[in-house]
Design an enzyme around this catalytic site. Structure first.
Site, PDB file in Angstrom:
ATOM      1  N   HIS A  32       0.838  -1.193   0.000  1.00 50.05           N
ATOM      2  CA  HIS A  32       0.000   0.000   0.000  1.00 50.05           C
ATOM      3  C   HIS A  32       0.876   1.246   0.000  1.00 50.05           C
ATOM      4  CE1 HIS A  32      -3.503  -2.470   1.432  1.00 50.05           C
ATOM      5  NE2 HIS A  32      -2.490  -3.235   1.794  1.00 50.05           N
ATOM      6  N   HIS A 281      -4.426   2.559  -3.041  1.00 52.80           N
ATOM      7  CA  HIS A 281      -4.519   1.876  -1.756  1.00 52.80           C
ATOM      8  C   HIS A 281      -3.779   0.541  -1.738  1.00 52.80           C
ATOM      9  CE1 HIS A 281      -6.159   0.390   2.021  1.00 52.80           C
ATOM     10  NE2 HIS A 281      -6.105  -0.769   1.384  1.00 52.80           N
ATOM     11  N   GLU A 433     -16.505  -6.167  24.838  1.00 50.75           N
ATOM     12  CA  GLU A 433     -15.595  -7.312  24.839  1.00 50.75           C
ATOM     13  C   GLU A 433     -14.452  -7.153  23.845  1.00 50.75           C
ATOM     14  OE1 GLU A 433     -18.892  -7.527  24.461  1.00 50.75           O
ATOM     15  OE2 GLU A 433     -19.603  -8.560  26.249  1.00 50.75           O
ATOM     16  N   HIS A 494     -26.931 -18.280  25.073  1.00 49.38           N
ATOM     17  CA  HIS A 494     -25.876 -18.125  26.073  1.00 49.38           C
ATOM     18  C   HIS A 494     -25.096 -19.411  26.314  1.00 49.38           C
ATOM     19  CE1 HIS A 494     -27.671 -14.302  26.656  1.00 49.38           C
ATOM     20  NE2 HIS A 494     -27.025 -14.026  27.778  1.00 49.38           N
TER      21      HIS A 494
HETATM   22  C1  TPP Z   1     -10.750  -5.689  10.124  1.00 50.82           C
HETATM   23  C2  TPP Z   1     -10.269  -5.466   8.746  1.00 50.82           C
HETATM   24  N1  TPP Z   1     -11.135  -5.511   7.737  1.00 50.82           N
HETATM   25  C3  TPP Z   1     -10.704  -5.347   6.469  1.00 50.82           C
HETATM   26  C4  TPP Z   1      -9.388  -5.135   6.200  1.00 50.82           C
HETATM   27  C5  TPP Z   1      -8.909  -5.008   4.770  1.00 50.82           C
HETATM   28  N2  TPP Z   1      -8.498  -3.632   4.509  1.00 50.82           N
HETATM   29  C6  TPP Z   1      -7.236  -3.237   4.600  1.00 50.82           C
HETATM   30  S1  TPP Z   1      -7.047  -1.602   4.345  1.00 50.82           S
HETATM   31  C7  TPP Z   1      -8.696  -1.407   4.064  1.00 50.82           C
HETATM   32  C8  TPP Z   1      -9.256  -0.061   3.734  1.00 50.82           C
HETATM   33  C9  TPP Z   1      -8.868   0.880   4.762  1.00 50.82           C
HETATM   34  O1  TPP Z   1      -9.202   2.159   4.404  1.00 50.82           O
HETATM   35  P1  TPP Z   1      -8.507   3.322   5.184  1.00 50.82           P
HETATM   36  O2  TPP Z   1      -8.355   2.962   6.602  1.00 50.82           O
HETATM   37  O3  TPP Z   1      -9.241   4.553   4.870  1.00 50.82           O
HETATM   38  O4  TPP Z   1      -7.049   3.337   4.595  1.00 50.82           O
HETATM   39  P2  TPP Z   1      -6.537   4.143   3.319  1.00 50.82           P
HETATM   40  O5  TPP Z   1      -6.991   3.377   2.129  1.00 50.82           O
HETATM   41  O6  TPP Z   1      -7.101   5.487   3.370  1.00 50.82           O
HETATM   42  O7  TPP Z   1      -5.071   4.093   3.479  1.00 50.82           O
HETATM   43  C10 TPP Z   1      -9.360  -2.606   4.198  1.00 50.82           C
HETATM   44  C11 TPP Z   1     -10.803  -2.773   4.016  1.00 50.82           C
HETATM   45  C12 TPP Z   1      -8.504  -5.090   7.305  1.00 50.82           C
HETATM   46  N3  TPP Z   1      -7.200  -4.907   7.154  1.00 50.82           N
HETATM   47  N4  TPP Z   1      -8.974  -5.230   8.545  1.00 50.82           N
END
Ligand code: TPP
Ligand code: MG
Length: 695
Positions: A32, A281, A433, A494
């Site tokens: 990224h 990204h 949690e 539960h």
């Molecule tokens: C819990 C979780 N769900 C999905 C992902 C996959 N994922 C990685 S980055 C991203 C998008 C994140 O967007 P943002 O935080 O705005 O980062 P930017 O693209 O702006 O750098 C996703 C969905 C992840 N790493 N963790």
């Protein structure tokens, strides 16, 4: 254009972070690039001007902590660790002299064994304070770190030494972290606790993977955080180092609540075709776009992994010099502190080396045989209190189920942790949690000894954090009670079924389901001695007999994961009954019934698969002789995985459906947890084994 256009040193450093990140992602052809390019000035400003961090000693206890919650931007962190010359540290927390992230590691970003894996990994790369990637986790970790910092200050500081523990925690997050529910839980808790040593920086770029956040996320984040009790400030341009510095100064001046800095950024800043798009990204920019971006920065277009003259020196003379001075001054102060408060200093040392105090296991309760029995959660509560009394830096709490999980520390001086009393050792996570799990991880990362509790069924709500705790090898202790259909009338919502299997499937997590109070005592001693593994104690709500240890084997076998509780007179059993938790006494009863009929049965209590699997083969074969194939396992949980021990010819009495709402006795009948059923299964196993032998 093949020379660096001379701008000021600040800009040169910022662009070096950018280009290193772009080049590494491009070389890996994976990663990224956009967020590091956008956030370089933010991170640069924080590290160079504010972060109290000594690259020579990245584990100095009073250092500021930097958490990259947006773990996908890992190259941002690796660039910083490289450029500031952070040193590698051994498992025993000793600086090794070699760099944590040499340029070669950056060049091997995302390759096998590189110190620059895809997402930052604690334990693997020195200077990485926590493992991030699953979005939102880092934010909640940072709350745990800040909370533990406040506790340490309240507990260890003495007049004249107020500055000994005053580290701050910074966490950098994106839209993804903000959208994940865990960030709301964590922010709510941090605001409630007024953790003014906590600063979150929000990369407000309006971009996630699927496109613009107009698709999914139109929260008024500032208002939301004001609602959480935070101080909110804004920087309208991520490239404005002066505005960024002002925001950090605002944070430092805010004494009564955490601070959120919303920074408006442009993902892939400087990339002419990719800036402000989701295309920046999750994939490399492409060689052409890298070149064009470098041109925009005034960078030699063909240079790769270039660190221009003056950049290392600038970090060395700025952040590193400041950090070293602070660190050296701190150790000098600790010397004075030690002279005046040797016992507290010793405690602090042990805490930071994950050691236990002398006598940590003194005055533990013991549990005489008692047919009527005691719930293992009750035994656990007594043990936890006895142990925590001996371990001053042990603390924890529950997600609003402390009274049920028996995890409240009730001895004099334990105290309640709150914004008004940071010295309390009873934490109240509220019904959060997921955040609890990640906060516990954060606390464990700053080395206090922690436990957390809820009903086993809700371990699912904390699972992502439990998993990361295991990945980070953190000694977090979970107390999960109400562990089966044995909860009775609360019904299937539960009643855990698949939770134990899921926990057992987490690599490194030690799961212990003790069979009675005595095994619970052994289990607590096992988990307290773990330094690099989390553990989950699986405990009953309902009373279970305290086993007669004169008639049956001592509970000390618990530490080996499984042991022979009672055996055939000639030690040549025809059938093995394997049980855990509340089903151990059922197995014993069935065994007695079988024996009365002349059947040679052995009962194996099996509180922990993980501990048992770690035993030498001789021991495992002694407990579960390979020749004895007539085997029955009994556990009020999914049978998933039991075939490993009963073999494909054995029988598992367990849960294959959800439970039901009814009084306990009826449920035992309905789901087959009766002496008759176990006896019948054992007989059937013996019949089958004989038939096979005859064939
Ligand atoms: C819990 C979780 N769900 C999905 C992902 C996959 N994922 C990685 S980055 C991203 C998008 C994140 O967007 P943002 O935080 O705005 O980062 P930017 O693209 O702006 O750098 C996703 C969905 C992840 N790493 N963790
Ligand atoms: Mg974003």
């Amino acid at each position: 254009m093949n020379t660096v256009v001379r701008t000021d040193l600040d800009q040169l450093c910022v662009n070096t972070i950018r280009t290193l990140s772009m080049d590494a992602v491009q070389a890996a052809n994976s990663g990224h690039p956009g967020a590091p390019m956008a956030l370089a000035p933010v991170a640069y400003c924080l590290w160079q001007q504010f972060l109290r961090f000594d690259p020579q000693d990245p584990v100095w206890p009073n250092r500021d902590l930097f958490v990259l919650s947006a773990g996908h931007a890992s190259m941002l962190l690796y660039s910083l660790l490289h450029l500031t010359g952070v040193k590698a540290v051994s498992k025993d927390y000793e600086a090794l002299g070699e760099p944590s992230v040499p340029l070669d590691a950056v060049k091997k970003f995302r390759q096998l064994d590189s110190r620059c894996p895809g997402h930052p990994e604690y334990r693997w790369t020195s200077g990485v304070e926590t493992t991030t990637g699953p979005l939102g986790q880092g934010l909640a970790n940072s709350v745990g770190m800040a909370l533990a910092g406040r506790w340490q200050a309240a507990h260890y500081l003495r007049p004249g030494f107020e500055d000994l523990i005053n580290f701050n925690v910074y966490a950098l997050c994106g839209d993804g972290c903000m959208m994940e529910g865990i960030s709301a839980e964590a922010a709510s808790l941090a605001g409630h606790l007024k953790l003014s040593n906590l600063c979150w920086i929000y990369d407000n770029n309006h971009i996630t993977i699927e496109g613009n956040t107009a698709l999914t996320f139109t929260d008024d984040v500032a208002t939301r955080f004001i609602g959480h009790g935070w101080n909110v400030t804004r920087v309208g341009d991520a490239n404005d180092l002066e505005m960024l510095a002002r925001a950090f100064r605002t944070f430092l001046a805010t004494r009564d609540r955490p601070t959120l800095i919303i920074v408006d950024t442009h993902i892939a800043y400087g990339a002419p075709n990719k800036q402000d798009t989701s295309g920046a990204h999750g994939e490399p920019l492409g060689e052409d776009e890298v070149r064009l971006s470098k041109r925009h920065y005034g960078w030699p277009e063909d240079a790769k992994f270039l660190v221009p003259d003056g950049v290392y020196d600038h970090f060395r003379d700025g952040m590193a010099k400041r950090g070293k001075e602070l660190r050296d001054a701190w150790f000098a102060r600790v010397k004075e502190y030690r002279a005046k408060y040797p016992e507290l200093a010793d405690e602090f040392y042990r805490l930071h080396h994950r050691q236990l105090p002398e006598g940590w296991d003194k005055n533990l309760p013991s549990f005489p045989a008692d047919a009527k029995g005691m719930a293992t959660r009750d035994a656990s509560g007594k043990l936890l209190n006895a142990i925590a009394r001996n371990v001053p830096w042990m603390m924890g709490g529950s997600a609003d189920l402390g009274p049920s999980c028996k995890t409240r520390l009730t001895f004099d001086g334990a105290g309640e942790f709150s914004a008004e009393n940071y010295g309390g050792r009873n934490l109240h996570f509220g019904i959060r949690e997921h955040a609890m799990g990640a906060v516990l991880n954060g606390m464990a990362l700053v080395k206090v000894r922690v436990f957390g509790s809820t009903f086993l069924i809700f371990s699912d709500y904390a699972k992502p954090a439990i998993r990361l705790g295991a990945l980070m090898e953190l000694p977090v202790i979970y107390v999960f009670t109400h562990d089966s259909i044995g909860v009775g009338e609360d019904g299937p919502t539960h009643q855990p079924v698949e939770q134990v299997s899921a926990l057992r499937a987490i690599p490194g997590l030690i799961v212990l389901r003790p069979g009675d109070a005595a095994e619970t005592a052994e289990a607590w001693q096992v988990v307290m001695k773990l330094h690099h593994q989390p553990a989950a104690l699986i405990l009953t709500r309902q009373a279970v007999p305290v086993i007669d240890r004169v008639k049956y084997a001592s509970a000390s076998g618990t530490s080996r994961g499984a042991y022979i509780l009672t055996d055939a007179a000639d030690q040549k059993p025809d059938v093995l009954l394997l049980a855990t938790g509340s089903e151990v006494s059922l197995a014993l009863e069935a065994c007695e019934r079988l024996r009365a009929d002349g059947v040679k049965a052995r009962v194996v209590s099996m509180p922990s698969w993980e501990l048992f699997d770690d035993q030498p083969m001789e021991y495992r074969d002694l407990v579960l002789p390979p020749a004895v194939r007539a085997r029955v396992s009994i556990e009020q949980a999914s049978t998933f995985g039991w075939s490993k021990y009963v073999g494909d010819t054995g029988q598992s009495i367990g849960m294959r459906t959800f439970g039901a709402s009814a009084p306990l006795k009826q449920l035992m009948q309905k789901f087959g947890f009766t002496v008759e059923n176990v006896v019948e299964a054992a007989r059937e196993q013996i019949r089958l084994a004989r038939r096979r032998a005859e064939r």
